[in-house]
Design a protein around this motif. Structure first.
Motif, PDB file in Angstrom:
ATOM      1  N   ARG A 280      49.107  35.182  40.823  1.00 49.69           N
ATOM      2  CA  ARG A 280      47.610  34.780  41.094  1.00 49.69           C
ATOM      3  C   ARG A 280      46.832  35.239  39.715  1.00 49.69           C
TER       4      ARG A 280
ATOM      5  N   VAL B 118      43.903  32.397  37.635  1.00 55.98           N
ATOM      6  CA  VAL B 118      42.452  33.057  38.237  1.00 55.98           C
ATOM      7  C   VAL B 118      41.941  33.393  36.573  1.00 55.98           C
ATOM      8  N   ASN B 119      42.709  34.264  35.760  1.00 55.89           N
ATOM      9  CA  ASN B 119      42.157  34.616  34.333  1.00 55.89           C
ATOM     10  C   ASN B 119      41.992  33.514  33.567  1.00 55.89           C
TER      11      ASN B 119
ATOM     12  N   LEU C 255      31.288  43.746  34.469  1.00 52.55           N
ATOM     13  CA  LEU C 255      32.458  43.680  33.709  1.00 52.55           C
ATOM     14  C   LEU C 255      32.146  43.058  32.411  1.00 52.55           C
TER      15      LEU C 255
ATOM     16  N   ALA D 219      48.425  47.280  36.898  1.00 54.65           N
ATOM     17  CA  ALA D 219      47.271  47.802  37.773  1.00 54.65           C
ATOM     18  C   ALA D 219      47.913  47.680  39.320  1.00 54.65           C
TER      19      ALA D 219
ATOM     20  N   THR E 226      43.201  49.625  32.716  1.00 52.08           N
ATOM     21  CA  THR E 226      43.759  47.994  32.759  1.00 52.08           C
ATOM     22  C   THR E 226      42.859  46.994  32.400  1.00 52.08           C
ATOM     23  N   LEU E 227      41.555  47.427  32.558  1.00 45.87           N
ATOM     24  CA  LEU E 227      40.695  46.259  31.838  1.00 45.87           C
ATOM     25  C   LEU E 227      40.556  46.590  30.522  1.00 45.87           C
TER      26      LEU E 227
ATOM     27  N   ASN F 254      31.439  40.757  38.310  1.00 43.05           N
ATOM     28  CA  ASN F 254      31.836  40.025  36.999  1.00 43.05           C
ATOM     29  C   ASN F 254      30.728  40.091  35.945  1.00 43.05           C
TER      30      ASN F 254
ATOM     31  N   SER G 165      47.382  42.848  32.686  1.00 41.18           N
ATOM     32  CA  SER G 165      46.811  43.931  33.329  1.00 41.18           C
ATOM     33  C   SER G 165      46.974  44.206  34.763  1.00 41.18           C
ATOM     34  N   TRP G 166      47.274  43.132  35.569  1.00 48.64           N
ATOM     35  CA  TRP G 166      47.342  43.080  37.069  1.00 48.64           C
ATOM     36  C   TRP G 166      48.935  43.879  37.274  1.00 48.64           C
TER      37      TRP G 166
ATOM     38  N   TYR H  55      43.208  44.547  29.276  1.00 49.53           N
ATOM     39  CA  TYR H  55      42.851  43.189  29.764  1.00 49.53           C
ATOM     40  C   TYR H  55      42.327  42.463  28.486  1.00 49.53           C
TER      41      TYR H  55
ATOM     42  N   ARG I 106      42.395  52.244  38.936  1.00 51.05           N
ATOM     43  CA  ARG I 106      43.291  50.893  38.779  1.00 51.05           C
ATOM     44  C   ARG I 106      42.445  50.424  37.452  1.00 51.05           C
ATOM     45  N   ASP I 107      41.328  50.300  37.621  1.00 51.88           N
ATOM     46  CA  ASP I 107      40.519  49.284  36.820  1.00 51.88           C
ATOM     47  C   ASP I 107      40.188  49.697  35.245  1.00 51.88           C
TER      48      ASP I 107
HETATM   49  C1  LIG Z   1      43.604  44.445  36.637  1.00 48.70           C
HETATM   50  N1  LIG Z   1      42.414  44.082  36.944  1.00 48.70           N
HETATM   51  C2  LIG Z   1      41.620  44.781  37.865  1.00 48.70           C
HETATM   52  C3  LIG Z   1      41.743  42.937  36.338  1.00 48.70           C
HETATM   53  N2  LIG Z   1      42.373  42.208  35.517  1.00 48.70           N
HETATM   54  N3  LIG Z   1      40.677  43.037  36.659  1.00 48.70           N
HETATM   55  C4  LIG Z   1      39.556  41.783  36.068  1.00 48.70           C
HETATM   56  C5  LIG Z   1      39.481  40.862  37.113  1.00 48.70           C
HETATM   57  C6  LIG Z   1      39.412  39.467  36.652  1.00 48.70           C
HETATM   58  C7  LIG Z   1      39.722  38.539  37.881  1.00 48.70           C
HETATM   59  N4  LIG Z   1      38.498  38.470  38.518  1.00 48.70           N
HETATM   60  C8  LIG Z   1      41.028  38.766  38.742  1.00 48.70           C
HETATM   61  O1  LIG Z   1      40.731  39.142  39.864  1.00 48.70           O
HETATM   62  O2  LIG Z   1      42.087  38.864  38.206  1.00 48.70           O
END
Ligand SMILES: CN(C)C(=N)NCCC[C@H](N)C(=O)O
Length: 288
Positions: free
Chosen positions: A268, A272-273, A73, A219, A177-178, A70, A215-216, A181, A173-174
């Motif tokens: 999730r 989380v975000n 990132l 992804a 999408t990031l 992180n 983003s998810w 994000y 994937r990342d």
């Molecule tokens: C779509 N992706 C891969 C993300 N948005 N990644 C950022 C990770 C943020 C957080 N740790 C999480 O696991 O959602």
């Protein structure tokens, strides 16, 4: 180079990770095992066979690695924006960068974090897929006794490249999408914040939550392929590569296979975000 961005990224990532791990375990199992009838069935079976601890399998390595992943990132994102726009985090409220620059910085952060994440994520996925109750871990039934044993076994049985299985799918994937994000997060913050001011906590929570969901959702197709590639190799090789994995998953399960786990990824993603961005913004303001 502002070091605070890296440290804030680390702490905020850890907060988000613990909150989201149970959702992640169920999602990984649904994506890689065909023995469950759906989310509720998977939750019930996991709870009955493994107790509440089953939901937290494979969490120790992500906790240990979240500092690296992180902080890479958020640190790379912020420092790329600094290089592109010559503005620091605080100055960006008064001189907002363009969405193109935000997208480029997000993609750069996503690309580099994917490489750091690859081996840790693979170990997490392998451990999450062990359905033996905790007391039986170490018995002949369970393949891995824990994260270190898992890493050593993969190195011995599959070689160093084994630890990076699925990393192409992870990068695909990342990276885009990031970018998305951070564009979603910034866009929503700007929409609901008077010009030149910092966004309120409520705005950060909502913008962070929706950035996670957007983003998810996008992804998820590569997330499914990544998880399947990571499990390949455990009992011999099933796929010749990422494209073969995509083609044979599609042939056997239809288009729906690419959306497995999307509901859980989105459910999730919000808490989380939201928590990740709130702690990130809070820490950066605290240190100014
Ligand atoms: C779509 N992706 C891969 C993300 N948005 N990644 C950022 C990770 C943020 C957080 N740790 C999480 O696991 O959602």
């Amino acid at each position: 180079m502002p070091v605070e961005e890296f440290v804030a990224g680390w702490i905020s990532g850890a907060v988000g990770l613990v909150l989201g791990h149970p959702f992640d375990t169920i999602k990984v199992r649904l994506q890689t095992q065909n023995t469950y009838q759906g989310i509720v069935d998977c939750i019930l079976k996991t709870y009955r066979h493994e107790s509440v601890l089953g939901f937290f399998k494979g969490m120790s390595f992500p906790i240990a690695s979240v500092a690296l992943v992180n902080s890479v990132l958020f640190g790379v994102y912020s420092n790329t924006l600094l290089a592109l726009t010559a503005t620091s985090h605080q100055e960006r409220r008064a001189q907002p960068p363009s969405y193109t620059n935000i997208f480029i910085a997000g993609c750069t952060g996503g690309l580099l974090q994917a490489y750091c994440l690859a081996p840790f994520d693979l170990i997490k996925v392998r451990l999450q897929n062990q359905t033996e109750p905790r007391v039986q871990i170490g018995s002949p039934g369970a393949r891995y006794r824990g994260p270190v044993h898992c890493a050593v076994s993969i190195l011995r049985e599959e070689g160093p490249r084994g630890l990076f299985r699925g990393s192409w799918a992870l990068v695909l994937r990342d990276t885009p999408t990031l970018g998305m994000y951070f564009v979603t997060y910034e866009g929503l913050c700007r929409q609901y914040t008077p010009e030149g001011q910092n966004p309120s906590s409520a705005t950060v929570l909502v913008a962070g939550g929706f950035a996670g969901i957007a983003s998810w959702i996008t992804a998820t197709p590569f997330d499914v392929i990544k998880s399947r590639m990571q499990m390949d190799g455990l009992k011999g090789r099933k796929y010749r590569g990422m494209l073969d994995c995509m083609a044979s998953s599609f042939q056997q399960e239809g288009i729906g296979v690419f959306f497995k786990g999307m509901t859980l990824n989105s459910a999730r993603a919000f808490p989380v975000n939201a928590a990740t961005f709130l702690s990130y913004e809070y820490l950066l303001r605290l240190w100014r």
